[in-house]
Structures are given as C-alpha cells and as structure tokens.
Design an enzyme around this catalytic site. Structure first.
Site, PDB file in Angstrom:
ATOM      1  N   ALA A  75       0.806  -1.219   0.000  1.00 23.85           N
ATOM      2  CA  ALA A  75       0.000   0.000   0.000  1.00 23.85           C
ATOM      3  C   ALA A  75       0.842   1.272   0.000  1.00 23.85           C
ATOM      4  O   ALA A  75       0.370   2.317  -0.433  1.00 23.85           O
ATOM      5  CB  ALA A  75      -0.954   0.005   1.184  1.00 23.85           C
ATOM      6  N   THR A  76       2.077   1.204   0.478  1.00 22.84           N
ATOM      7  CA  THR A  76       2.937   2.386   0.373  1.00 22.84           C
ATOM      8  C   THR A  76       3.067   2.764  -1.095  1.00 22.84           C
ATOM      9  O   THR A  76       2.896   3.928  -1.484  1.00 22.84           O
ATOM     10  CB  THR A  76       4.324   2.116   0.993  1.00 22.84           C
ATOM     11  OG1 THR A  76       4.148   1.828   2.378  1.00 22.84           O
ATOM     12  CG2 THR A  76       5.254   3.303   0.824  1.00 22.84           C
ATOM     13  N   ASN A 155      -5.195   3.778  10.891  1.00 26.12           N
ATOM     14  CA  ASN A 155      -4.405   2.656  11.403  1.00 26.12           C
ATOM     15  C   ASN A 155      -4.091   2.749  12.895  1.00 26.12           C
ATOM     16  O   ASN A 155      -3.744   1.763  13.515  1.00 26.12           O
ATOM     17  CB  ASN A 155      -3.111   2.511  10.600  1.00 26.12           C
ATOM     18  CG  ASN A 155      -2.435   3.826  10.345  1.00 26.12           C
ATOM     19  OD1 ASN A 155      -2.992   4.724   9.701  1.00 26.12           O
ATOM     20  ND2 ASN A 155      -1.242   3.976  10.861  1.00 26.12           N
ATOM     21  N   GLN A 183      -6.787  -0.583   6.056  1.00 25.24           N
ATOM     22  CA  GLN A 183      -7.226  -1.199   7.318  1.00 25.24           C
ATOM     23  C   GLN A 183      -8.675  -1.679   7.249  1.00 25.24           C
ATOM     24  O   GLN A 183      -9.109  -2.437   8.113  1.00 25.24           O
ATOM     25  CB  GLN A 183      -7.067  -0.205   8.475  1.00 25.24           C
ATOM     26  CG  GLN A 183      -5.627   0.180   8.786  1.00 25.24           C
ATOM     27  CD  GLN A 183      -4.838  -0.940   9.468  1.00 25.24           C
ATOM     28  OE1 GLN A 183      -5.390  -1.924   9.955  1.00 25.24           O
ATOM     29  NE2 GLN A 183      -3.523  -0.793   9.499  1.00 25.24           N
ATOM     30  N   CYS A 330       5.104   2.689  12.986  1.00 20.51           N
ATOM     31  CA  CYS A 330       6.024   3.393  12.092  1.00 20.51           C
ATOM     32  C   CYS A 330       6.755   4.514  12.826  1.00 20.51           C
ATOM     33  O   CYS A 330       7.871   4.861  12.481  1.00 20.51           O
ATOM     34  CB  CYS A 330       5.279   4.000  10.921  1.00 20.51           C
ATOM     35  SG  CYS A 330       3.921   2.998  10.349  1.00 20.51           S
TER      36      CYS A 330
HETATM   37  C1  LIG Z   1       0.099  -0.483   6.645  1.00 24.37           C
HETATM   38  C2  LIG Z   1      -0.528   0.676   5.995  1.00 24.37           C
HETATM   39  C3  LIG Z   1      -0.013   1.224   4.810  1.00 24.37           C
HETATM   40  C4  LIG Z   1       1.260   0.718   4.181  1.00 24.37           C
HETATM   41  O1  LIG Z   1       1.090  -0.557   3.621  1.00 24.37           O
HETATM   42  P1  LIG Z   1       2.350  -1.447   3.220  1.00 24.37           P
HETATM   43  O2  LIG Z   1       1.759  -2.550   2.395  1.00 24.37           O
HETATM   44  O3  LIG Z   1       2.932  -1.925   4.514  1.00 24.37           O
HETATM   45  O4  LIG Z   1       3.279  -0.605   2.445  1.00 24.37           O
HETATM   46  C5  LIG Z   1      -0.671   2.282   4.243  1.00 24.37           C
HETATM   47  N1  LIG Z   1      -1.770   2.792   4.806  1.00 24.37           N
HETATM   48  C6  LIG Z   1      -2.301   2.306   5.941  1.00 24.37           C
HETATM   49  C7  LIG Z   1      -3.530   2.911   6.514  1.00 24.37           C
HETATM   50  C8  LIG Z   1      -1.685   1.238   6.589  1.00 24.37           C
HETATM   51  O5  LIG Z   1      -2.195   0.768   7.717  1.00 24.37           O
END
Ligand SMILES: *Cc1c(COP(=O)(O)O)cnc(C)c1O
Length: 406
Positions: A75-76, A155, A183, A330
């Site tokens: 998601a990053t 999150n 989430q 984080c």
């Molecule tokens: C964990 C998270 C991300 C990042 O996701 P990754 O797959 O770890 O890069 C982005 N947004 C939210 C809300 C998250 O909880």
C-alpha cells in the site's frame, strides 16, 4: 485454560498469513513458477491465469472489474502511485490537493514531496473523535483542486471516515477521489461504488495475506482517469506499473480476499465482542483511562486507550507478554507523540500514554481476559510510583500545579 504467550494484539501493523492463503500460494513457488508476461508457453499462461483469478477475487470483495486492479508492492506504493500519479497526470488542470492531517505517512509524505515540487496541499483537521467533516472537504475544494485523498479507516485509532459522503462531493464537483482503505478492506464492507472512490489502496499483509504485495483500484471511466506511472519498464499492468508480477503473492492476496469475504460478517461481530470485552474490562479496573477515537465509528478490532499517569513505553516494557504498540509502529521508534492523537487534541501527556490494541482473527476471549488482568495490574503498579497520580487521587488540580511549576 492457559493462554499461549506472547499474545499477539497488533493486527493493525501486520497479520500472519492464513493457512488457507499459504496453501493457495505454495504451488506458485515451484510447479507454476512462470512469468505472467510470458505469452509463448504454458508456464506463462498458468501464471497469467492465476493472476487473472486473483483480480476477480479482489474484484468480488471490493466490487470492481478485474481490469481495474493494478498490482503493486504494497500500500505504500499504491498510495504513492495514486497521489503522485494523479497529480502528475492532472498538472495541466490544477495544482491543489486536499487530504487530512491523520493520513498514513505513505499519503502524507507523497503530499510533502509534491509540495516541494510546487503543488499546494490542504491538510484538513479532524474533530475530537478523529472525524473529517465532509463540509470542510467541500469548502477546501477550489477550481485548482485535482485530487482529494482521505483514508477509510485510520491505522492508529481505527476511526472510519465518512468516505461515501466525501466521495459524493468529489463526484459532484468532478474531482478525483482516492482513499487509503488498507485497514478496512476485508474487515468491513469496502465496495468502490458504495464508497464513491475513483482510486483505492489495499495491501495483502493487513488482511491475512503475504507481505510485499498490494493493489491500487483504478476506476475505468470514459475518458479514463489518467495516471503517470512511477516505475518505467516493460509496461506491465497496462502501462500503469512496470515490473514482473509477484505471482505467489498475488495469488495469496486473491485467496485472502476470498476468505475475508466469506467470514467478514461473522468475524466482525466476534471482534466487536472482543473489543468491547477488552474495553469494559480495562475501564472496570482502572480510573483515569480514556478511549481515543469515535466509540462506534471504528474498526471492529481497534481499541486505542490512554492511561493517564503512565508512559506508554513503560507500559509496553511492563507487559512483555503482550504484543501491542504505543502510537503507531512506524513512528514509535522516534518517541515523538503520535501525530494522530495530537490531531484529536488529546494532549502530549495523554498521547504519550496511549496503547493501541489491534484485535484479529486468532485472538480469543481467554487472551482478552489475560490482557485485561495484566494491564490492570501493571498500570496500577506503575501508578504507585507516580507522584502526580497520588496528587490526582487527593483531588489536587494538576493543571494549576503543572502550570505554576513551569
Ligand atoms: C500499513 C498501511 C499502509 C502501508 O502498507 P504497506 O503494504 O505496509 O506498504 C498504508 N496505509 C495504511 C492505513 C496502513 O495501515
């Protein structure tokens, strides 16, 4: 019944891979190892068929067409691709982006980068429950606005934003709307048409799939919403994200969606039950504790609590049997108070004394009861060493004491 230690209650930071998901992935490491872009032999065809199946499985969960899924490394990357990809593609139309102060760093830092490049960003504040006001979004939009990005579920505090209403405003004004739904997807209904989103980020490792694979939903409209790719290369994913597809991970993401869809209703009820049990247990044992975030508009498995007169970090140290986090995982390395809690107006002291409990698929009532007992006992013990707590018990107005000592 004795519980197995340590207890994992940090499901917002990551989740274990479900055995059903792992089972689905295994053949794609060995017998079906092909490159999904190889068009000339069955190895490639098998891989491509598996990737296509995963697109349909994700589509079934979030209510989109298979072609609207772009696979990413997580998601990053999905957030970066949505925010920067849209900004670069729409540069000729305007330079303004609207977001909120409690977004994940993947969105916030993408916005910061764009600001350095000359874009302008409005960071909307939230109320004391952590909610963004849709009217504030409407007011922030100008004729230079090209993108609105507001997360679905936070999150840290699990608060659910009024994404549907915000999306409706954006649609009416013809502005692209992205939501980081990492989430929420798989935990609560998150269907793209219900939420009025044009782009939506998700990731496998927050929903019982593997790490390192995610997706960005991209609405297919006429004319299509443009996206400038961040990766240059072989032109995979219709030119939107180059790079050989991570077939085993993608198969895992698909299988994770299937299982989440199957058990969501029942599992979310179960988690609400556990969360309320945890909250009642803690609030029944301790005074001076506060729930952070809206009490109902939140993820089933999220419980974020501030324990006044106790340092979150000290409490973590005192409860090594339980894996939870203080602030967000984080940022907890920095020992800065959580920016999300600060945005709620929680105050630095209380923000420092917060613990995020993230409940998930394998938590049990026995575990919750164990955690309630431990938290109660350890917080009481830590408070015995706190002169401020002793004064509070005697009814001393701490605000006056603290301000006069400055
Ligand atoms: C964990 C998270 C991300 C990042 O996701 P990754 O797959 O770890 O890069 C982005 N947004 C939210 C809300 C998250 O909880």
């Amino acid at each position: 019944m004795a519980v197995k230690l340590p207890i994992y209650m940090d499901y917002h930071s990551t989740t274990p891979v479900d055995p059903e998901v792992l089972e689905a992935m295994l053949p794609y490491f060995r017998e079906h190892f092909g490159n999904a872009a190889s068009r000339n032999h069955p190895f490639g065809w098998n891989a491509e068929a598996a990737v296509d199946r995963a697109r349909e499985q994700i589509g079934s969960l979030i209510g989109c067409k298979p072609q609207e899924i772009v696979f990413t490394s997580g998601a990053t990357e999905s957030d970066n691709l949505a925010v920067k990809g849209v900004a670069y593609a729409m540069k000729h139309k305007g330079d303004h982006i609207v977001t909120s102060v409690i977004e994940h760093h993947a969105v916030l830092d993408s916005c910061r980068r764009l600001e350095k490049e000359g874009f302008r960003v409005t960071y909307l504040s939230v109320d004391k429950d952590g909610l963004v006001d849709p009217m504030a979004v409407e007011e922030a939009i100008t004729d230079k606005t090209i993108l609105v990005t507001i997360m679905y579920a936070n999150n840290e505090i699990g608060v659910l934003q009024p994404v549907k209403e915000i999306g409706a405003i954006c649609r009416q004004k013809g502005i692209v709307f992205h939501s980081d739904a990492v989430q929420a997807v798989g935990k609560i209904p998150a269907r793209v048409d219900d939420l009025n989103v044009d782009f939506m980020s998700l990731t496998a490792h927050k929903m019982y799939g593997p790490k390192g694979v995610g997706a960005l939903y991209v609405r297919m409209t006429k004319p299509p919403v443009k996206l400038v790719p961040l990766m240059d290369g072989g032109g995979h994913e219709r030119g939107r994200r180059s790079g050989t597809l991570a077939v085993p991970g993608i198969v895992g993401l698909g299988a994770a969606c299937v299982k989440c869809e199957r058990i969501m209703e029942e599992e979310s009820k179960r988690l609400v039950g556990l969360r309320e049990r945890l909250k009642k247990g803690i609030f029944g044992r301790l005074d001076h504790v506060y729930l952070n975030g809206h009490p109902e508009k939140r993820l089933p498995g999220n419980c974020n609590i501030s324990f006044e007169f106790v340092e979150g970090e000290s409490l973590l140290m005192a409860m090594k049997e339980v894996a939870v986090s203080s602030g967000s995982a984080c940022t907890s390395a920095t020992l800065e108070p959580s920016y999300v809690l600060m945005a709620l107006g929680v105050g630095e002291e209380l923000a420092h004394s917060s613990i995020r409990f993230g409940l998930g698929r394998w938590n049990t009532e026995e575990e919750v009861d164990f955690v309630v007992e431990k938290v109660g006992e350890r917080v009481k013990r830590l408070r015995e060493m706190s002169p401020l707590y002793a004064m509070a018990l005697q009814g001393v107005d701490l605000k006056s004491v603290q301000s006069s000592s400055r």
